[in-house]
Design a protein around this motif. Structure first.
Motif, PDB file in Angstrom:
ATOM      1  N   MET A 112       0.173   1.769 -14.675  1.00 45.34           N
ATOM      2  CA  MET A 112      -0.937   2.299 -13.879  1.00 45.34           C
ATOM      3  C   MET A 112      -1.244   3.738 -14.281  1.00 45.34           C
ATOM      4  O   MET A 112      -2.411   4.121 -14.426  1.00 45.34           O
ATOM      5  CB  MET A 112      -0.625   2.214 -12.381  1.00 45.34           C
ATOM      6  N   LYS A 113      -0.224   4.517 -14.482  1.00 41.11           N
ATOM      7  CA  LYS A 113      -0.416   5.926 -14.859  1.00 41.11           C
ATOM      8  C   LYS A 113      -1.133   6.043 -16.203  1.00 41.11           C
ATOM      9  O   LYS A 113      -2.073   6.832 -16.347  1.00 41.11           O
ATOM     10  CB  LYS A 113       0.942   6.632 -14.905  1.00 41.11           C
ATOM     11  N   LEU A 114      -0.705   5.247 -17.181  1.00 39.16           N
ATOM     12  CA  LEU A 114      -1.355   5.281 -18.500  1.00 39.16           C
ATOM     13  C   LEU A 114      -2.820   4.857 -18.417  1.00 39.16           C
ATOM     14  O   LEU A 114      -3.694   5.481 -19.022  1.00 39.16           O
ATOM     15  CB  LEU A 114      -0.615   4.371 -19.483  1.00 39.16           C
ATOM     16  N   ILE A 115      -3.071   3.785 -17.688  1.00 41.97           N
ATOM     17  CA  ILE A 115      -4.435   3.264 -17.570  1.00 41.97           C
ATOM     18  C   ILE A 115      -5.341   4.262 -16.864  1.00 41.97           C
ATOM     19  O   ILE A 115      -6.447   4.559 -17.332  1.00 41.97           O
ATOM     20  CB  ILE A 115      -4.432   1.901 -16.835  1.00 41.97           C
ATOM     21  N   THR A 116      -4.894   4.783 -15.733  1.00 45.80           N
ATOM     22  CA  THR A 116      -5.764   5.688 -14.967  1.00 45.80           C
ATOM     23  C   THR A 116      -5.925   7.038 -15.658  1.00 45.80           C
ATOM     24  O   THR A 116      -6.926   7.710 -15.445  1.00 45.80           O
ATOM     25  CB  THR A 116      -5.255   5.858 -13.519  1.00 45.80           C
ATOM     26  N   LYS A 117      -4.980   7.403 -16.516  1.00 46.88           N
ATOM     27  CA  LYS A 117      -5.149   8.631 -17.305  1.00 46.88           C
ATOM     28  C   LYS A 117      -6.277   8.445 -18.330  1.00 46.88           C
ATOM     29  O   LYS A 117      -7.099   9.326 -18.541  1.00 46.88           O
ATOM     30  CB  LYS A 117      -3.843   8.988 -18.013  1.00 46.88           C
ATOM     31  N   LYS A 118      -6.322   7.245 -18.933  1.00 51.91           N
ATOM     32  CA  LYS A 118      -7.387   6.934 -19.897  1.00 51.91           C
ATOM     33  C   LYS A 118      -8.747   6.875 -19.214  1.00 51.91           C
ATOM     34  O   LYS A 118      -9.746   7.332 -19.755  1.00 51.91           O
ATOM     35  CB  LYS A 118      -7.113   5.601 -20.596  1.00 51.91           C
ATOM     36  N   ILE A 119      -8.798   6.259 -18.037  1.00 49.37           N
ATOM     37  CA  ILE A 119     -10.063   6.105 -17.326  1.00 49.37           C
ATOM     38  C   ILE A 119     -10.506   7.411 -16.695  1.00 49.37           C
ATOM     39  O   ILE A 119     -11.685   7.731 -16.679  1.00 49.37           O
ATOM     40  CB  ILE A 119      -9.953   4.990 -16.249  1.00 49.37           C
ATOM     41  N   ASP A 120      -9.582   8.180 -16.147  1.00 46.44           N
ATOM     42  CA  ASP A 120      -9.838   9.459 -15.479  1.00 46.44           C
ATOM     43  C   ASP A 120     -10.887   9.328 -14.376  1.00 46.44           C
ATOM     44  O   ASP A 120     -12.045   9.713 -14.528  1.00 46.44           O
ATOM     45  CB  ASP A 120     -10.263  10.530 -16.488  1.00 46.44           C
ATOM     46  N   PHE A 121     -10.446   8.778 -13.253  1.00 42.50           N
ATOM     47  CA  PHE A 121     -11.310   8.619 -12.092  1.00 42.50           C
ATOM     48  C   PHE A 121     -11.554   9.945 -11.373  1.00 42.50           C
ATOM     49  O   PHE A 121     -12.340  10.010 -10.444  1.00 42.50           O
ATOM     50  CB  PHE A 121     -10.696   7.636 -11.082  1.00 42.50           C
ATOM     51  N   GLY A 122     -10.863  10.993 -11.778  1.00 46.43           N
ATOM     52  CA  GLY A 122     -11.032  12.289 -11.122  1.00 46.43           C
ATOM     53  C   GLY A 122     -10.201  12.428  -9.861  1.00 46.43           C
ATOM     54  O   GLY A 122     -10.344  13.394  -9.119  1.00 46.43           O
ATOM     55  N   LYS A 123      -9.352  11.444  -9.605  1.00 44.28           N
ATOM     56  CA  LYS A 123      -8.443  11.504  -8.460  1.00 44.28           C
ATOM     57  C   LYS A 123      -7.211  10.695  -8.809  1.00 44.28           C
ATOM     58  O   LYS A 123      -7.232   9.858  -9.719  1.00 44.28           O
ATOM     59  CB  LYS A 123      -9.097  10.963  -7.194  1.00 44.28           C
ATOM     60  N   LYS A 124      -6.129  10.936  -8.088  1.00 44.55           N
ATOM     61  CA  LYS A 124      -4.892  10.216  -8.350  1.00 44.55           C
ATOM     62  C   LYS A 124      -5.027   8.767  -7.879  1.00 44.55           C
ATOM     63  O   LYS A 124      -5.460   8.505  -6.761  1.00 44.55           O
ATOM     64  CB  LYS A 124      -3.723  10.886  -7.644  1.00 44.55           C
ATOM     65  N   VAL A 125      -4.668   7.842  -8.756  1.00 47.23           N
ATOM     66  CA  VAL A 125      -4.710   6.418  -8.435  1.00 47.23           C
ATOM     67  C   VAL A 125      -3.319   5.861  -8.713  1.00 47.23           C
ATOM     68  O   VAL A 125      -2.728   6.128  -9.753  1.00 47.23           O
ATOM     69  CB  VAL A 125      -5.760   5.681  -9.296  1.00 47.23           C
ATOM     70  N   SER A 126      -2.806   5.075  -7.771  1.00 45.73           N
ATOM     71  CA  SER A 126      -1.498   4.460  -7.933  1.00 45.73           C
ATOM     72  C   SER A 126      -1.601   2.973  -7.612  1.00 45.73           C
ATOM     73  O   SER A 126      -2.651   2.491  -7.187  1.00 45.73           O
ATOM     74  CB  SER A 126      -0.484   5.124  -6.993  1.00 45.73           C
ATOM     75  N   THR A 127      -0.497   2.284  -7.783  1.00 48.84           N
ATOM     76  CA  THR A 127      -0.466   0.869  -7.421  1.00 48.84           C
ATOM     77  C   THR A 127      -0.792   0.700  -5.946  1.00 48.84           C
ATOM     78  O   THR A 127      -1.479  -0.245  -5.550  1.00 48.84           O
ATOM     79  CB  THR A 127       0.911   0.264  -7.747  1.00 48.84           C
ATOM     80  N   HIS A 128      -0.341   1.634  -5.125  1.00 43.99           N
ATOM     81  CA  HIS A 128      -0.610   1.554  -3.689  1.00 43.99           C
ATOM     82  C   HIS A 128      -2.114   1.680  -3.390  1.00 43.99           C
ATOM     83  O   HIS A 128      -2.599   1.136  -2.401  1.00 43.99           O
ATOM     84  CB  HIS A 128       0.186   2.618  -2.931  1.00 43.99           C
ATOM     85  N   THR A 129      -2.835   2.359  -4.265  1.00 43.74           N
ATOM     86  CA  THR A 129      -4.286   2.474  -4.107  1.00 43.74           C
ATOM     87  C   THR A 129      -4.928   1.082  -4.123  1.00 43.74           C
ATOM     88  O   THR A 129      -5.902   0.840  -3.411  1.00 43.74           O
ATOM     89  CB  THR A 129      -4.892   3.348  -5.223  1.00 43.74           C
TER      90      THR A 129
END
Length: 148
Positions: A112-129
């Protein structure tokens, strides 16, 4: 949003992670609840999943969407572990069929961390999201998963 969830799933490089994230999202599961799902927990006939040891050590039954059941069946056929839906794959990535433990939380969190770093939603995203996003999901928005 639903499109952002699909974006995360589409960025997965393995079927295992795509199906895991979809399962967590589509059923509103916590990280460990998804990881600990076992083959015997899924009742395809009644369209229910038995979640063991949830928050407060409580068990509960959750409806399973058709798209999720189909994805789990397709993914399970790749490893056929007799116990776990998401077995650990081992150091050489070939031990899923005989694994005695489930996939680790750090595997899911790291992906999840690798994917959301690539996408960069501008906010922290986790599995719990994904759990929080599940309330807004719709059965009509499943076509992206089918490409995995």
């Amino acid at each position: 949003t639903i499109p952002q969830v699909h974006q995360i799933i589409n960025m997965c490089t393995t079927q295992r992670m795509a199906v895991y994230f979809w399962t967590v999202y589509s059923m509103g599961l916590r990280l460990e609840e998804g990881l600990n799902l076992q083959v015997g927990d899924v009742d395809g006939t009644r369209r229910l999943v038995h979640v063991h040891r949830g928050k407060g050590a409580k068990d509960r039954y959750i409806p399973i969407p058709t798209s999720t059941l189909d994805a789990l069946r397709a993914y399970w056929s790749t490893h056929r572990n007799s116990r776990f839906l998401f077995p650990a794959d081992g150091r050489n990535h070939t031990g899923m069929s005989t694994a005695t433990t489930s996939m680790s939380p750090t595997s899911a969190q790291g992906a999840m961390k690798l994917i959301t770093k690539k996408i960069d939603f501008g906010k922290k995203v986790s599995t719990h999201t994904l759990r929080h996003s599940y309330a807004t999901r719709s059965e009509e928005h499943t076509s992206e998963l089918q490409s995995h």
